[in-house]
Design a protein around this motif. Structure first.
Motif, PDB file in Angstrom:
ATOM      1  N   HIS A 100      35.206 -12.346 -31.834  1.00  0.00           N
ATOM      2  CA  HIS A 100      35.054 -11.965 -30.430  1.00  0.00           C
ATOM      3  C   HIS A 100      34.655 -13.198 -29.630  1.00  0.00           C
ATOM      4  O   HIS A 100      33.578 -13.760 -29.842  1.00  0.00           O
ATOM      5  CB  HIS A 100      34.002 -10.862 -30.267  1.00  0.00           C
ATOM      6  CG  HIS A 100      34.396  -9.589 -30.937  1.00  0.00           C
ATOM      7  ND1 HIS A 100      35.258  -8.694 -30.349  1.00  0.00           N
ATOM      8  CD2 HIS A 100      34.090  -9.082 -32.146  1.00  0.00           C
ATOM      9  CE1 HIS A 100      35.450  -7.676 -31.171  1.00  0.00           C
ATOM     10  NE2 HIS A 100      34.746  -7.884 -32.273  1.00  0.00           N
ATOM     11  N   GLU A 101      35.532 -13.630 -28.738  1.00  0.00           N
ATOM     12  CA  GLU A 101      35.284 -14.810 -27.924  1.00  0.00           C
ATOM     13  C   GLU A 101      34.225 -14.485 -26.872  1.00  0.00           C
ATOM     14  O   GLU A 101      34.363 -13.522 -26.125  1.00  0.00           O
ATOM     15  CB  GLU A 101      36.571 -15.260 -27.238  1.00  0.00           C
ATOM     16  CG  GLU A 101      37.719 -15.529 -28.185  1.00  0.00           C
ATOM     17  CD  GLU A 101      37.567 -16.823 -28.966  1.00  0.00           C
ATOM     18  OE1 GLU A 101      36.854 -17.734 -28.502  1.00  0.00           O
ATOM     19  OE2 GLU A 101      38.157 -16.903 -30.053  1.00  0.00           O
ATOM     20  N   VAL A 102      33.175 -15.284 -26.850  1.00  0.00           N
ATOM     21  CA  VAL A 102      32.095 -15.091 -25.885  1.00  0.00           C
ATOM     22  C   VAL A 102      31.825 -16.437 -25.200  1.00  0.00           C
ATOM     23  O   VAL A 102      31.701 -17.463 -25.870  1.00  0.00           O
ATOM     24  CB  VAL A 102      30.797 -14.611 -26.581  1.00  0.00           C
ATOM     25  CG1 VAL A 102      29.677 -14.467 -25.582  1.00  0.00           C
ATOM     26  CG2 VAL A 102      31.051 -13.302 -27.307  1.00  0.00           C
ATOM     27  N   SER A 103      31.757 -16.421 -23.882  1.00  0.00           N
ATOM     28  CA  SER A 103      31.416 -17.637 -23.140  1.00  0.00           C
ATOM     29  C   SER A 103      29.912 -17.716 -22.988  1.00  0.00           C
ATOM     30  O   SER A 103      29.273 -16.756 -22.569  1.00  0.00           O
ATOM     31  CB  SER A 103      32.059 -17.616 -21.768  1.00  0.00           C
ATOM     32  OG  SER A 103      33.449 -17.598 -21.896  1.00  0.00           O
ATOM     33  N   ILE A 104      29.370 -18.868 -23.329  1.00  0.00           N
ATOM     34  CA  ILE A 104      27.919 -19.048 -23.203  1.00  0.00           C
ATOM     35  C   ILE A 104      27.651 -20.162 -22.216  1.00  0.00           C
ATOM     36  O   ILE A 104      28.277 -21.132 -22.154  1.00  0.00           O
ATOM     37  CB  ILE A 104      27.282 -19.396 -24.571  1.00  0.00           C
ATOM     38  CG1 ILE A 104      27.498 -18.224 -25.502  1.00  0.00           C
ATOM     39  CG2 ILE A 104      25.835 -19.736 -24.413  1.00  0.00           C
ATOM     40  CD1 ILE A 104      26.961 -18.428 -26.897  1.00  0.00           C
TER      41      ILE A 104
END
Length: 104
Positions: A100-104
């Motif tokens: 799951h791609e998550v932007s931080i």
């Protein structure tokens, strides 16, 4: 398109350079066959330690992680089909999980 992690568990114990070369060629062949979906061929991993609230264990748990690969896939089902032809099958197993791609 999904990013999918293939997490390898256990596998063959290779005792000689000749056995290692044969195994590497099997993996190269599989990587060449899945080439268009290959994001990161990954690597084998060494001994793991498990970190939890209870402390640190010197083992990676009951199902030892031995390596990983990252692929693109249209679906988890497609990734599972690709995993079935992986050289580790028969001596080890593969966990197939969407990243799951998550932007931080």
């Amino acid at each position: 398109m999904l990013h999918v992690l293939l997490a390898y568990h256990d596998g063959k114990q290779l005792d000689t350079p000749e056995e290692t070369e044969v195994e590497i060629e099997c993996w190269r062949g599989w990587f060449n066959r899945i080439g268009p979906v290959l994001v990161n061929p990954g690597n084998p991993v060494g001994a793991a330690r498990t970190v939890s609230a209870e402390g640190v264990r010197d083992t990676g748990g009951d199902n030892h992680l031995s390596g990983y690969t990252i692929i693109h896939s249209e679906s988890i089902e497609q990734a599972i089909e690709l995993a079935k032809a992986c050289p580790i099958i028969g001596d080890g197993s593969i966990e197939v999980a969407e990243i799951h791609e998550v932007s931080i």
